[in-house]
Design a protein around this motif. Structure first.
Motif, PDB file in Angstrom:
ATOM      1  N   LEU A 257       0.825  -1.208   0.000  1.00  0.00           N
ATOM      2  CA  LEU A 257       0.000   0.000   0.000  1.00  0.00           C
ATOM      3  C   LEU A 257       0.859   1.257   0.000  1.00  0.00           C
ATOM      4  O   LEU A 257       0.505   2.274  -0.608  1.00  0.00           O
ATOM      5  CB  LEU A 257      -0.940   0.006   1.211  1.00  0.00           C
ATOM      6  CG  LEU A 257      -2.139  -0.938   1.144  1.00  0.00           C
ATOM      7  CD1 LEU A 257      -2.834  -1.035   2.494  1.00  0.00           C
ATOM      8  CD2 LEU A 257      -3.133  -0.476   0.074  1.00  0.00           C
ATOM      9  N   LYS A 258       2.014   1.204   0.641  1.00  0.00           N
ATOM     10  CA  LYS A 258       2.919   2.364   0.686  1.00  0.00           C
ATOM     11  C   LYS A 258       3.496   2.692  -0.690  1.00  0.00           C
ATOM     12  O   LYS A 258       4.042   3.777  -0.898  1.00  0.00           O
ATOM     13  CB  LYS A 258       4.058   2.097   1.669  1.00  0.00           C
ATOM     14  CG  LYS A 258       3.622   2.064   3.128  1.00  0.00           C
ATOM     15  CD  LYS A 258       4.794   1.689   4.020  1.00  0.00           C
ATOM     16  CE  LYS A 258       4.353   1.568   5.480  1.00  0.00           C
ATOM     17  NZ  LYS A 258       5.473   1.134   6.365  1.00  0.00           N
ATOM     18  N   MET A 266      -5.233  -0.565  -5.049  1.00  0.00           N
ATOM     19  CA  MET A 266      -4.694  -1.927  -5.002  1.00  0.00           C
ATOM     20  C   MET A 266      -5.831  -2.885  -5.303  1.00  0.00           C
ATOM     21  O   MET A 266      -6.845  -2.915  -4.592  1.00  0.00           O
ATOM     22  CB  MET A 266      -4.102  -2.219  -3.623  1.00  0.00           C
ATOM     23  CG  MET A 266      -3.417  -3.563  -3.510  1.00  0.00           C
ATOM     24  SD  MET A 266      -2.554  -3.703  -1.921  1.00  0.00           S
ATOM     25  CE  MET A 266      -1.735  -5.289  -2.125  1.00  0.00           C
ATOM     26  N   ILE A 267      -5.681  -3.659  -6.374  1.00  0.00           N
ATOM     27  CA  ILE A 267      -6.741  -4.563  -6.839  1.00  0.00           C
ATOM     28  C   ILE A 267      -6.331  -5.992  -6.504  1.00  0.00           C
ATOM     29  O   ILE A 267      -5.349  -6.503  -7.042  1.00  0.00           O
ATOM     30  CB  ILE A 267      -6.947  -4.425  -8.358  1.00  0.00           C
ATOM     31  CG1 ILE A 267      -7.215  -2.974  -8.749  1.00  0.00           C
ATOM     32  CG2 ILE A 267      -8.089  -5.330  -8.817  1.00  0.00           C
ATOM     33  CD1 ILE A 267      -7.100  -2.710 -10.242  1.00  0.00           C
ATOM     34  N   CYS A 268      -7.077  -6.636  -5.638  1.00  0.00           N
ATOM     35  CA  CYS A 268      -6.761  -7.994  -5.203  1.00  0.00           C
ATOM     36  C   CYS A 268      -7.535  -9.003  -6.057  1.00  0.00           C
ATOM     37  O   CYS A 268      -8.765  -9.046  -5.999  1.00  0.00           O
ATOM     38  CB  CYS A 268      -7.102  -8.189  -3.728  1.00  0.00           C
ATOM     39  SG  CYS A 268      -6.182  -7.112  -2.615  1.00  0.00           S
ATOM     40  N   ARG A 288      -5.976   6.248  -0.536  1.00  0.00           N
ATOM     41  CA  ARG A 288      -5.806   5.021  -1.309  1.00  0.00           C
ATOM     42  C   ARG A 288      -7.045   4.136  -1.212  1.00  0.00           C
ATOM     43  O   ARG A 288      -7.855   4.248  -0.283  1.00  0.00           O
ATOM     44  CB  ARG A 288      -4.586   4.259  -0.804  1.00  0.00           C
ATOM     45  CG  ARG A 288      -3.261   5.017  -0.910  1.00  0.00           C
ATOM     46  CD  ARG A 288      -2.133   4.192  -0.334  1.00  0.00           C
ATOM     47  NE  ARG A 288      -0.830   4.819  -0.483  1.00  0.00           N
ATOM     48  CZ  ARG A 288      -0.130   5.355   0.514  1.00  0.00           C
ATOM     49  NH1 ARG A 288      -0.612   5.354   1.748  1.00  0.00           N
ATOM     50  NH2 ARG A 288       1.067   5.885   0.284  1.00  0.00           N
ATOM     51  N   THR A 289      -7.142   3.200  -2.145  1.00  0.00           N
ATOM     52  CA  THR A 289      -8.256   2.253  -2.177  1.00  0.00           C
ATOM     53  C   THR A 289      -7.699   0.840  -2.273  1.00  0.00           C
ATOM     54  O   THR A 289      -6.734   0.598  -3.011  1.00  0.00           O
ATOM     55  CB  THR A 289      -9.147   2.518  -3.415  1.00  0.00           C
ATOM     56  OG1 THR A 289      -9.729   3.805  -3.312  1.00  0.00           O
ATOM     57  CG2 THR A 289     -10.252   1.469  -3.527  1.00  0.00           C
ATOM     58  N   ILE A 290      -8.295  -0.091  -1.538  1.00  0.00           N
ATOM     59  CA  ILE A 290      -8.018  -1.508  -1.747  1.00  0.00           C
ATOM     60  C   ILE A 290      -9.333  -2.172  -2.128  1.00  0.00           C
ATOM     61  O   ILE A 290     -10.366  -1.946  -1.494  1.00  0.00           O
ATOM     62  CB  ILE A 290      -7.377  -2.179  -0.516  1.00  0.00           C
ATOM     63  CG1 ILE A 290      -6.999  -3.634  -0.825  1.00  0.00           C
ATOM     64  CG2 ILE A 290      -8.256  -2.076   0.722  1.00  0.00           C
ATOM     65  CD1 ILE A 290      -6.103  -4.273   0.223  1.00  0.00           C
ATOM     66  N   THR A 291      -9.315  -2.938  -3.192  1.00  0.00           N
ATOM     67  CA  THR A 291     -10.541  -3.527  -3.707  1.00  0.00           C
ATOM     68  C   THR A 291     -10.256  -4.931  -4.223  1.00  0.00           C
ATOM     69  O   THR A 291      -9.104  -5.337  -4.347  1.00  0.00           O
ATOM     70  CB  THR A 291     -11.115  -2.648  -4.850  1.00  0.00           C
ATOM     71  OG1 THR A 291     -12.380  -3.154  -5.275  1.00  0.00           O
ATOM     72  CG2 THR A 291     -10.178  -2.611  -6.044  1.00  0.00           C
TER      73      THR A 291
END
Length: 348
Positions: A257-258, A266-268, A288-291
């Motif tokens: 993420l950094k 960040m696309i998982c 930021r976005t995590i998805t």
């Protein structure tokens, strides 16, 4: 019923072995496909071994299927005998809810998505069996056209690995001007690289294996980062617009993420079996976005296949005899394949 040959397991400790079973008779909207190649997905191993807790036995795995149509039902309009065709992760859904009508059958609101194997038909009784077999019957609505231009063995993994990476890249409109990192260079990762490069993005592979740099460069990657080298990681701080995370083993989400710039995503597409842990302030600090992203719907899968035919994109594969499948599973677990095993069904 139609007598069929396949490879199956009968419990979570079983080895895959020959099993004779029956397919349903051809209905008016069905096509009958003689399978030529069937890809080996990591999720096959999870489900064969009961690691996701929803396994139904006996199980015939395989949801990366390409073959040739040899029969069609009386009301089939989209396909003809003799055409190449493919089947991915789904073979039916309710077809009535907003998601199904909107081309997202994988997210059927009624929970009636019927998966290619380890599932039951909409009658709630008939089990589905997958592509480690010599033939399959499927409603034409869940079958896709396959081009004659491409090597079929390389097309098979596109039905899962291909669409799983194509779909989020298209959804986030990734293209020229974007800096994209692909975390992990395996079955999913190498397809994410191919698509991101084709879409015009600057692509970096993040890997714990420095030996993969040469392969990454050959696939078109612009940069490579050995994530075991902290100095290399620090140089990429706040650098990327997107990270496509293909790793399904536990890893340090905070570290990656950094690497995202402000408003980075960040696309998982690979998810570890354990709960994901991360520091929330890393999301807030730079917005930021995590998805996550799953497979695509049938329409998008066809779009992906058409794009691949136009741009000569296929998976890098190792073709195997079906009697090698148990050894292939062990090699997948060791990441000892470049980058997808594909079963030559003629060896069944």
């Amino acid at each position: 019923m139609i007598a069929t040959k396949g490879y199956a397991v009968h419990n979570s400790k079983d080895k895959l072995a020959h099993w004779d079973f029956e397919r349903r008779e051809l209905g008016p909207k069905d096509v009958f496909i003689e399978i030529i190649f069937s890809g080996v997905c990591h999720s096959d191993i999870h489900q064969v071994r009961g690691e996701w807790g929803n396994s139904k036995y006996p199980m015939v795995p395989g949801h990366e299927i390409v073959g040739r149509i040899t029969k069609v039902g009386t009301e089939v309009s989209k396909f003809q005998v003799g055409e190449l065709a493919g089947i991915g992760c789904m073979v039916d859904s309710c077809r009535e809810c907003n998601n199904c009508k909107g081309g997202h059958e994988q997210f059927c609101e009624k929970g009636q998505t019927v998966y290619t194997y380890n599932s039951v038909e909409r009658d709630g009784i008939t089990p589905t069996y997958g592509g480690y077999s010599n033939q399959i019957v499927c409603d034409e609505a869940f079958v896709v056209h396959v081009s004659e231009k491409l090597p079929l063995e390389g097309v098979a993994p596109l039905l899962c690995a291909g669409i799983t990476t194509y779909s989020p890249l298209k959804r986030w409109k990734i293209g020229p001007g974007h800096k994209v990192a692909v975390l992990g260079l395996g079955g999913l990762g190498h397809m994410a690289v191919k698509f991101a490069v084709a879409f015009g993005a600057e692509v970096t592979v993040l890997s714990t294996s420095p030996s993969k740099e040469a392969d990454a460069r050959q696939l078109g990657t612009h940069k490579f980062c050995n994530t075991r080298e902290i100095s290399q990681v620090k140089e990429l701080g706040n650098y990327f617009d997107f990270i496509v995370d293909t790793v399904s083993a536990p890893h340090d989400y905070d570290m990656y993420l950094k690497l995202l710039h402000t408003n980075g995503v960040m696309i998982c597409v690979g998810i570890p079996p354990e709960p994901i842990q991360l520091t929330g302030f890393l999301l807030l600090g730079e917005n930021r976005t995590i998805t996550g992203s799953s497979i695509g719907g049938i329409e998008e899968t066809q779009e992906m296949l058409d794009y691949c035919a136009e741009h000569n994109i296929v998976s890098d594969v190792e073709v195997i005899n079906i009697n090698y499948i148990n050894e292939a599973y062990e090699r997948v677990m060791k990441s000892d394949v470049k980058y997808r095993f594909v079963i030559d069904v003629a060896t069944l």
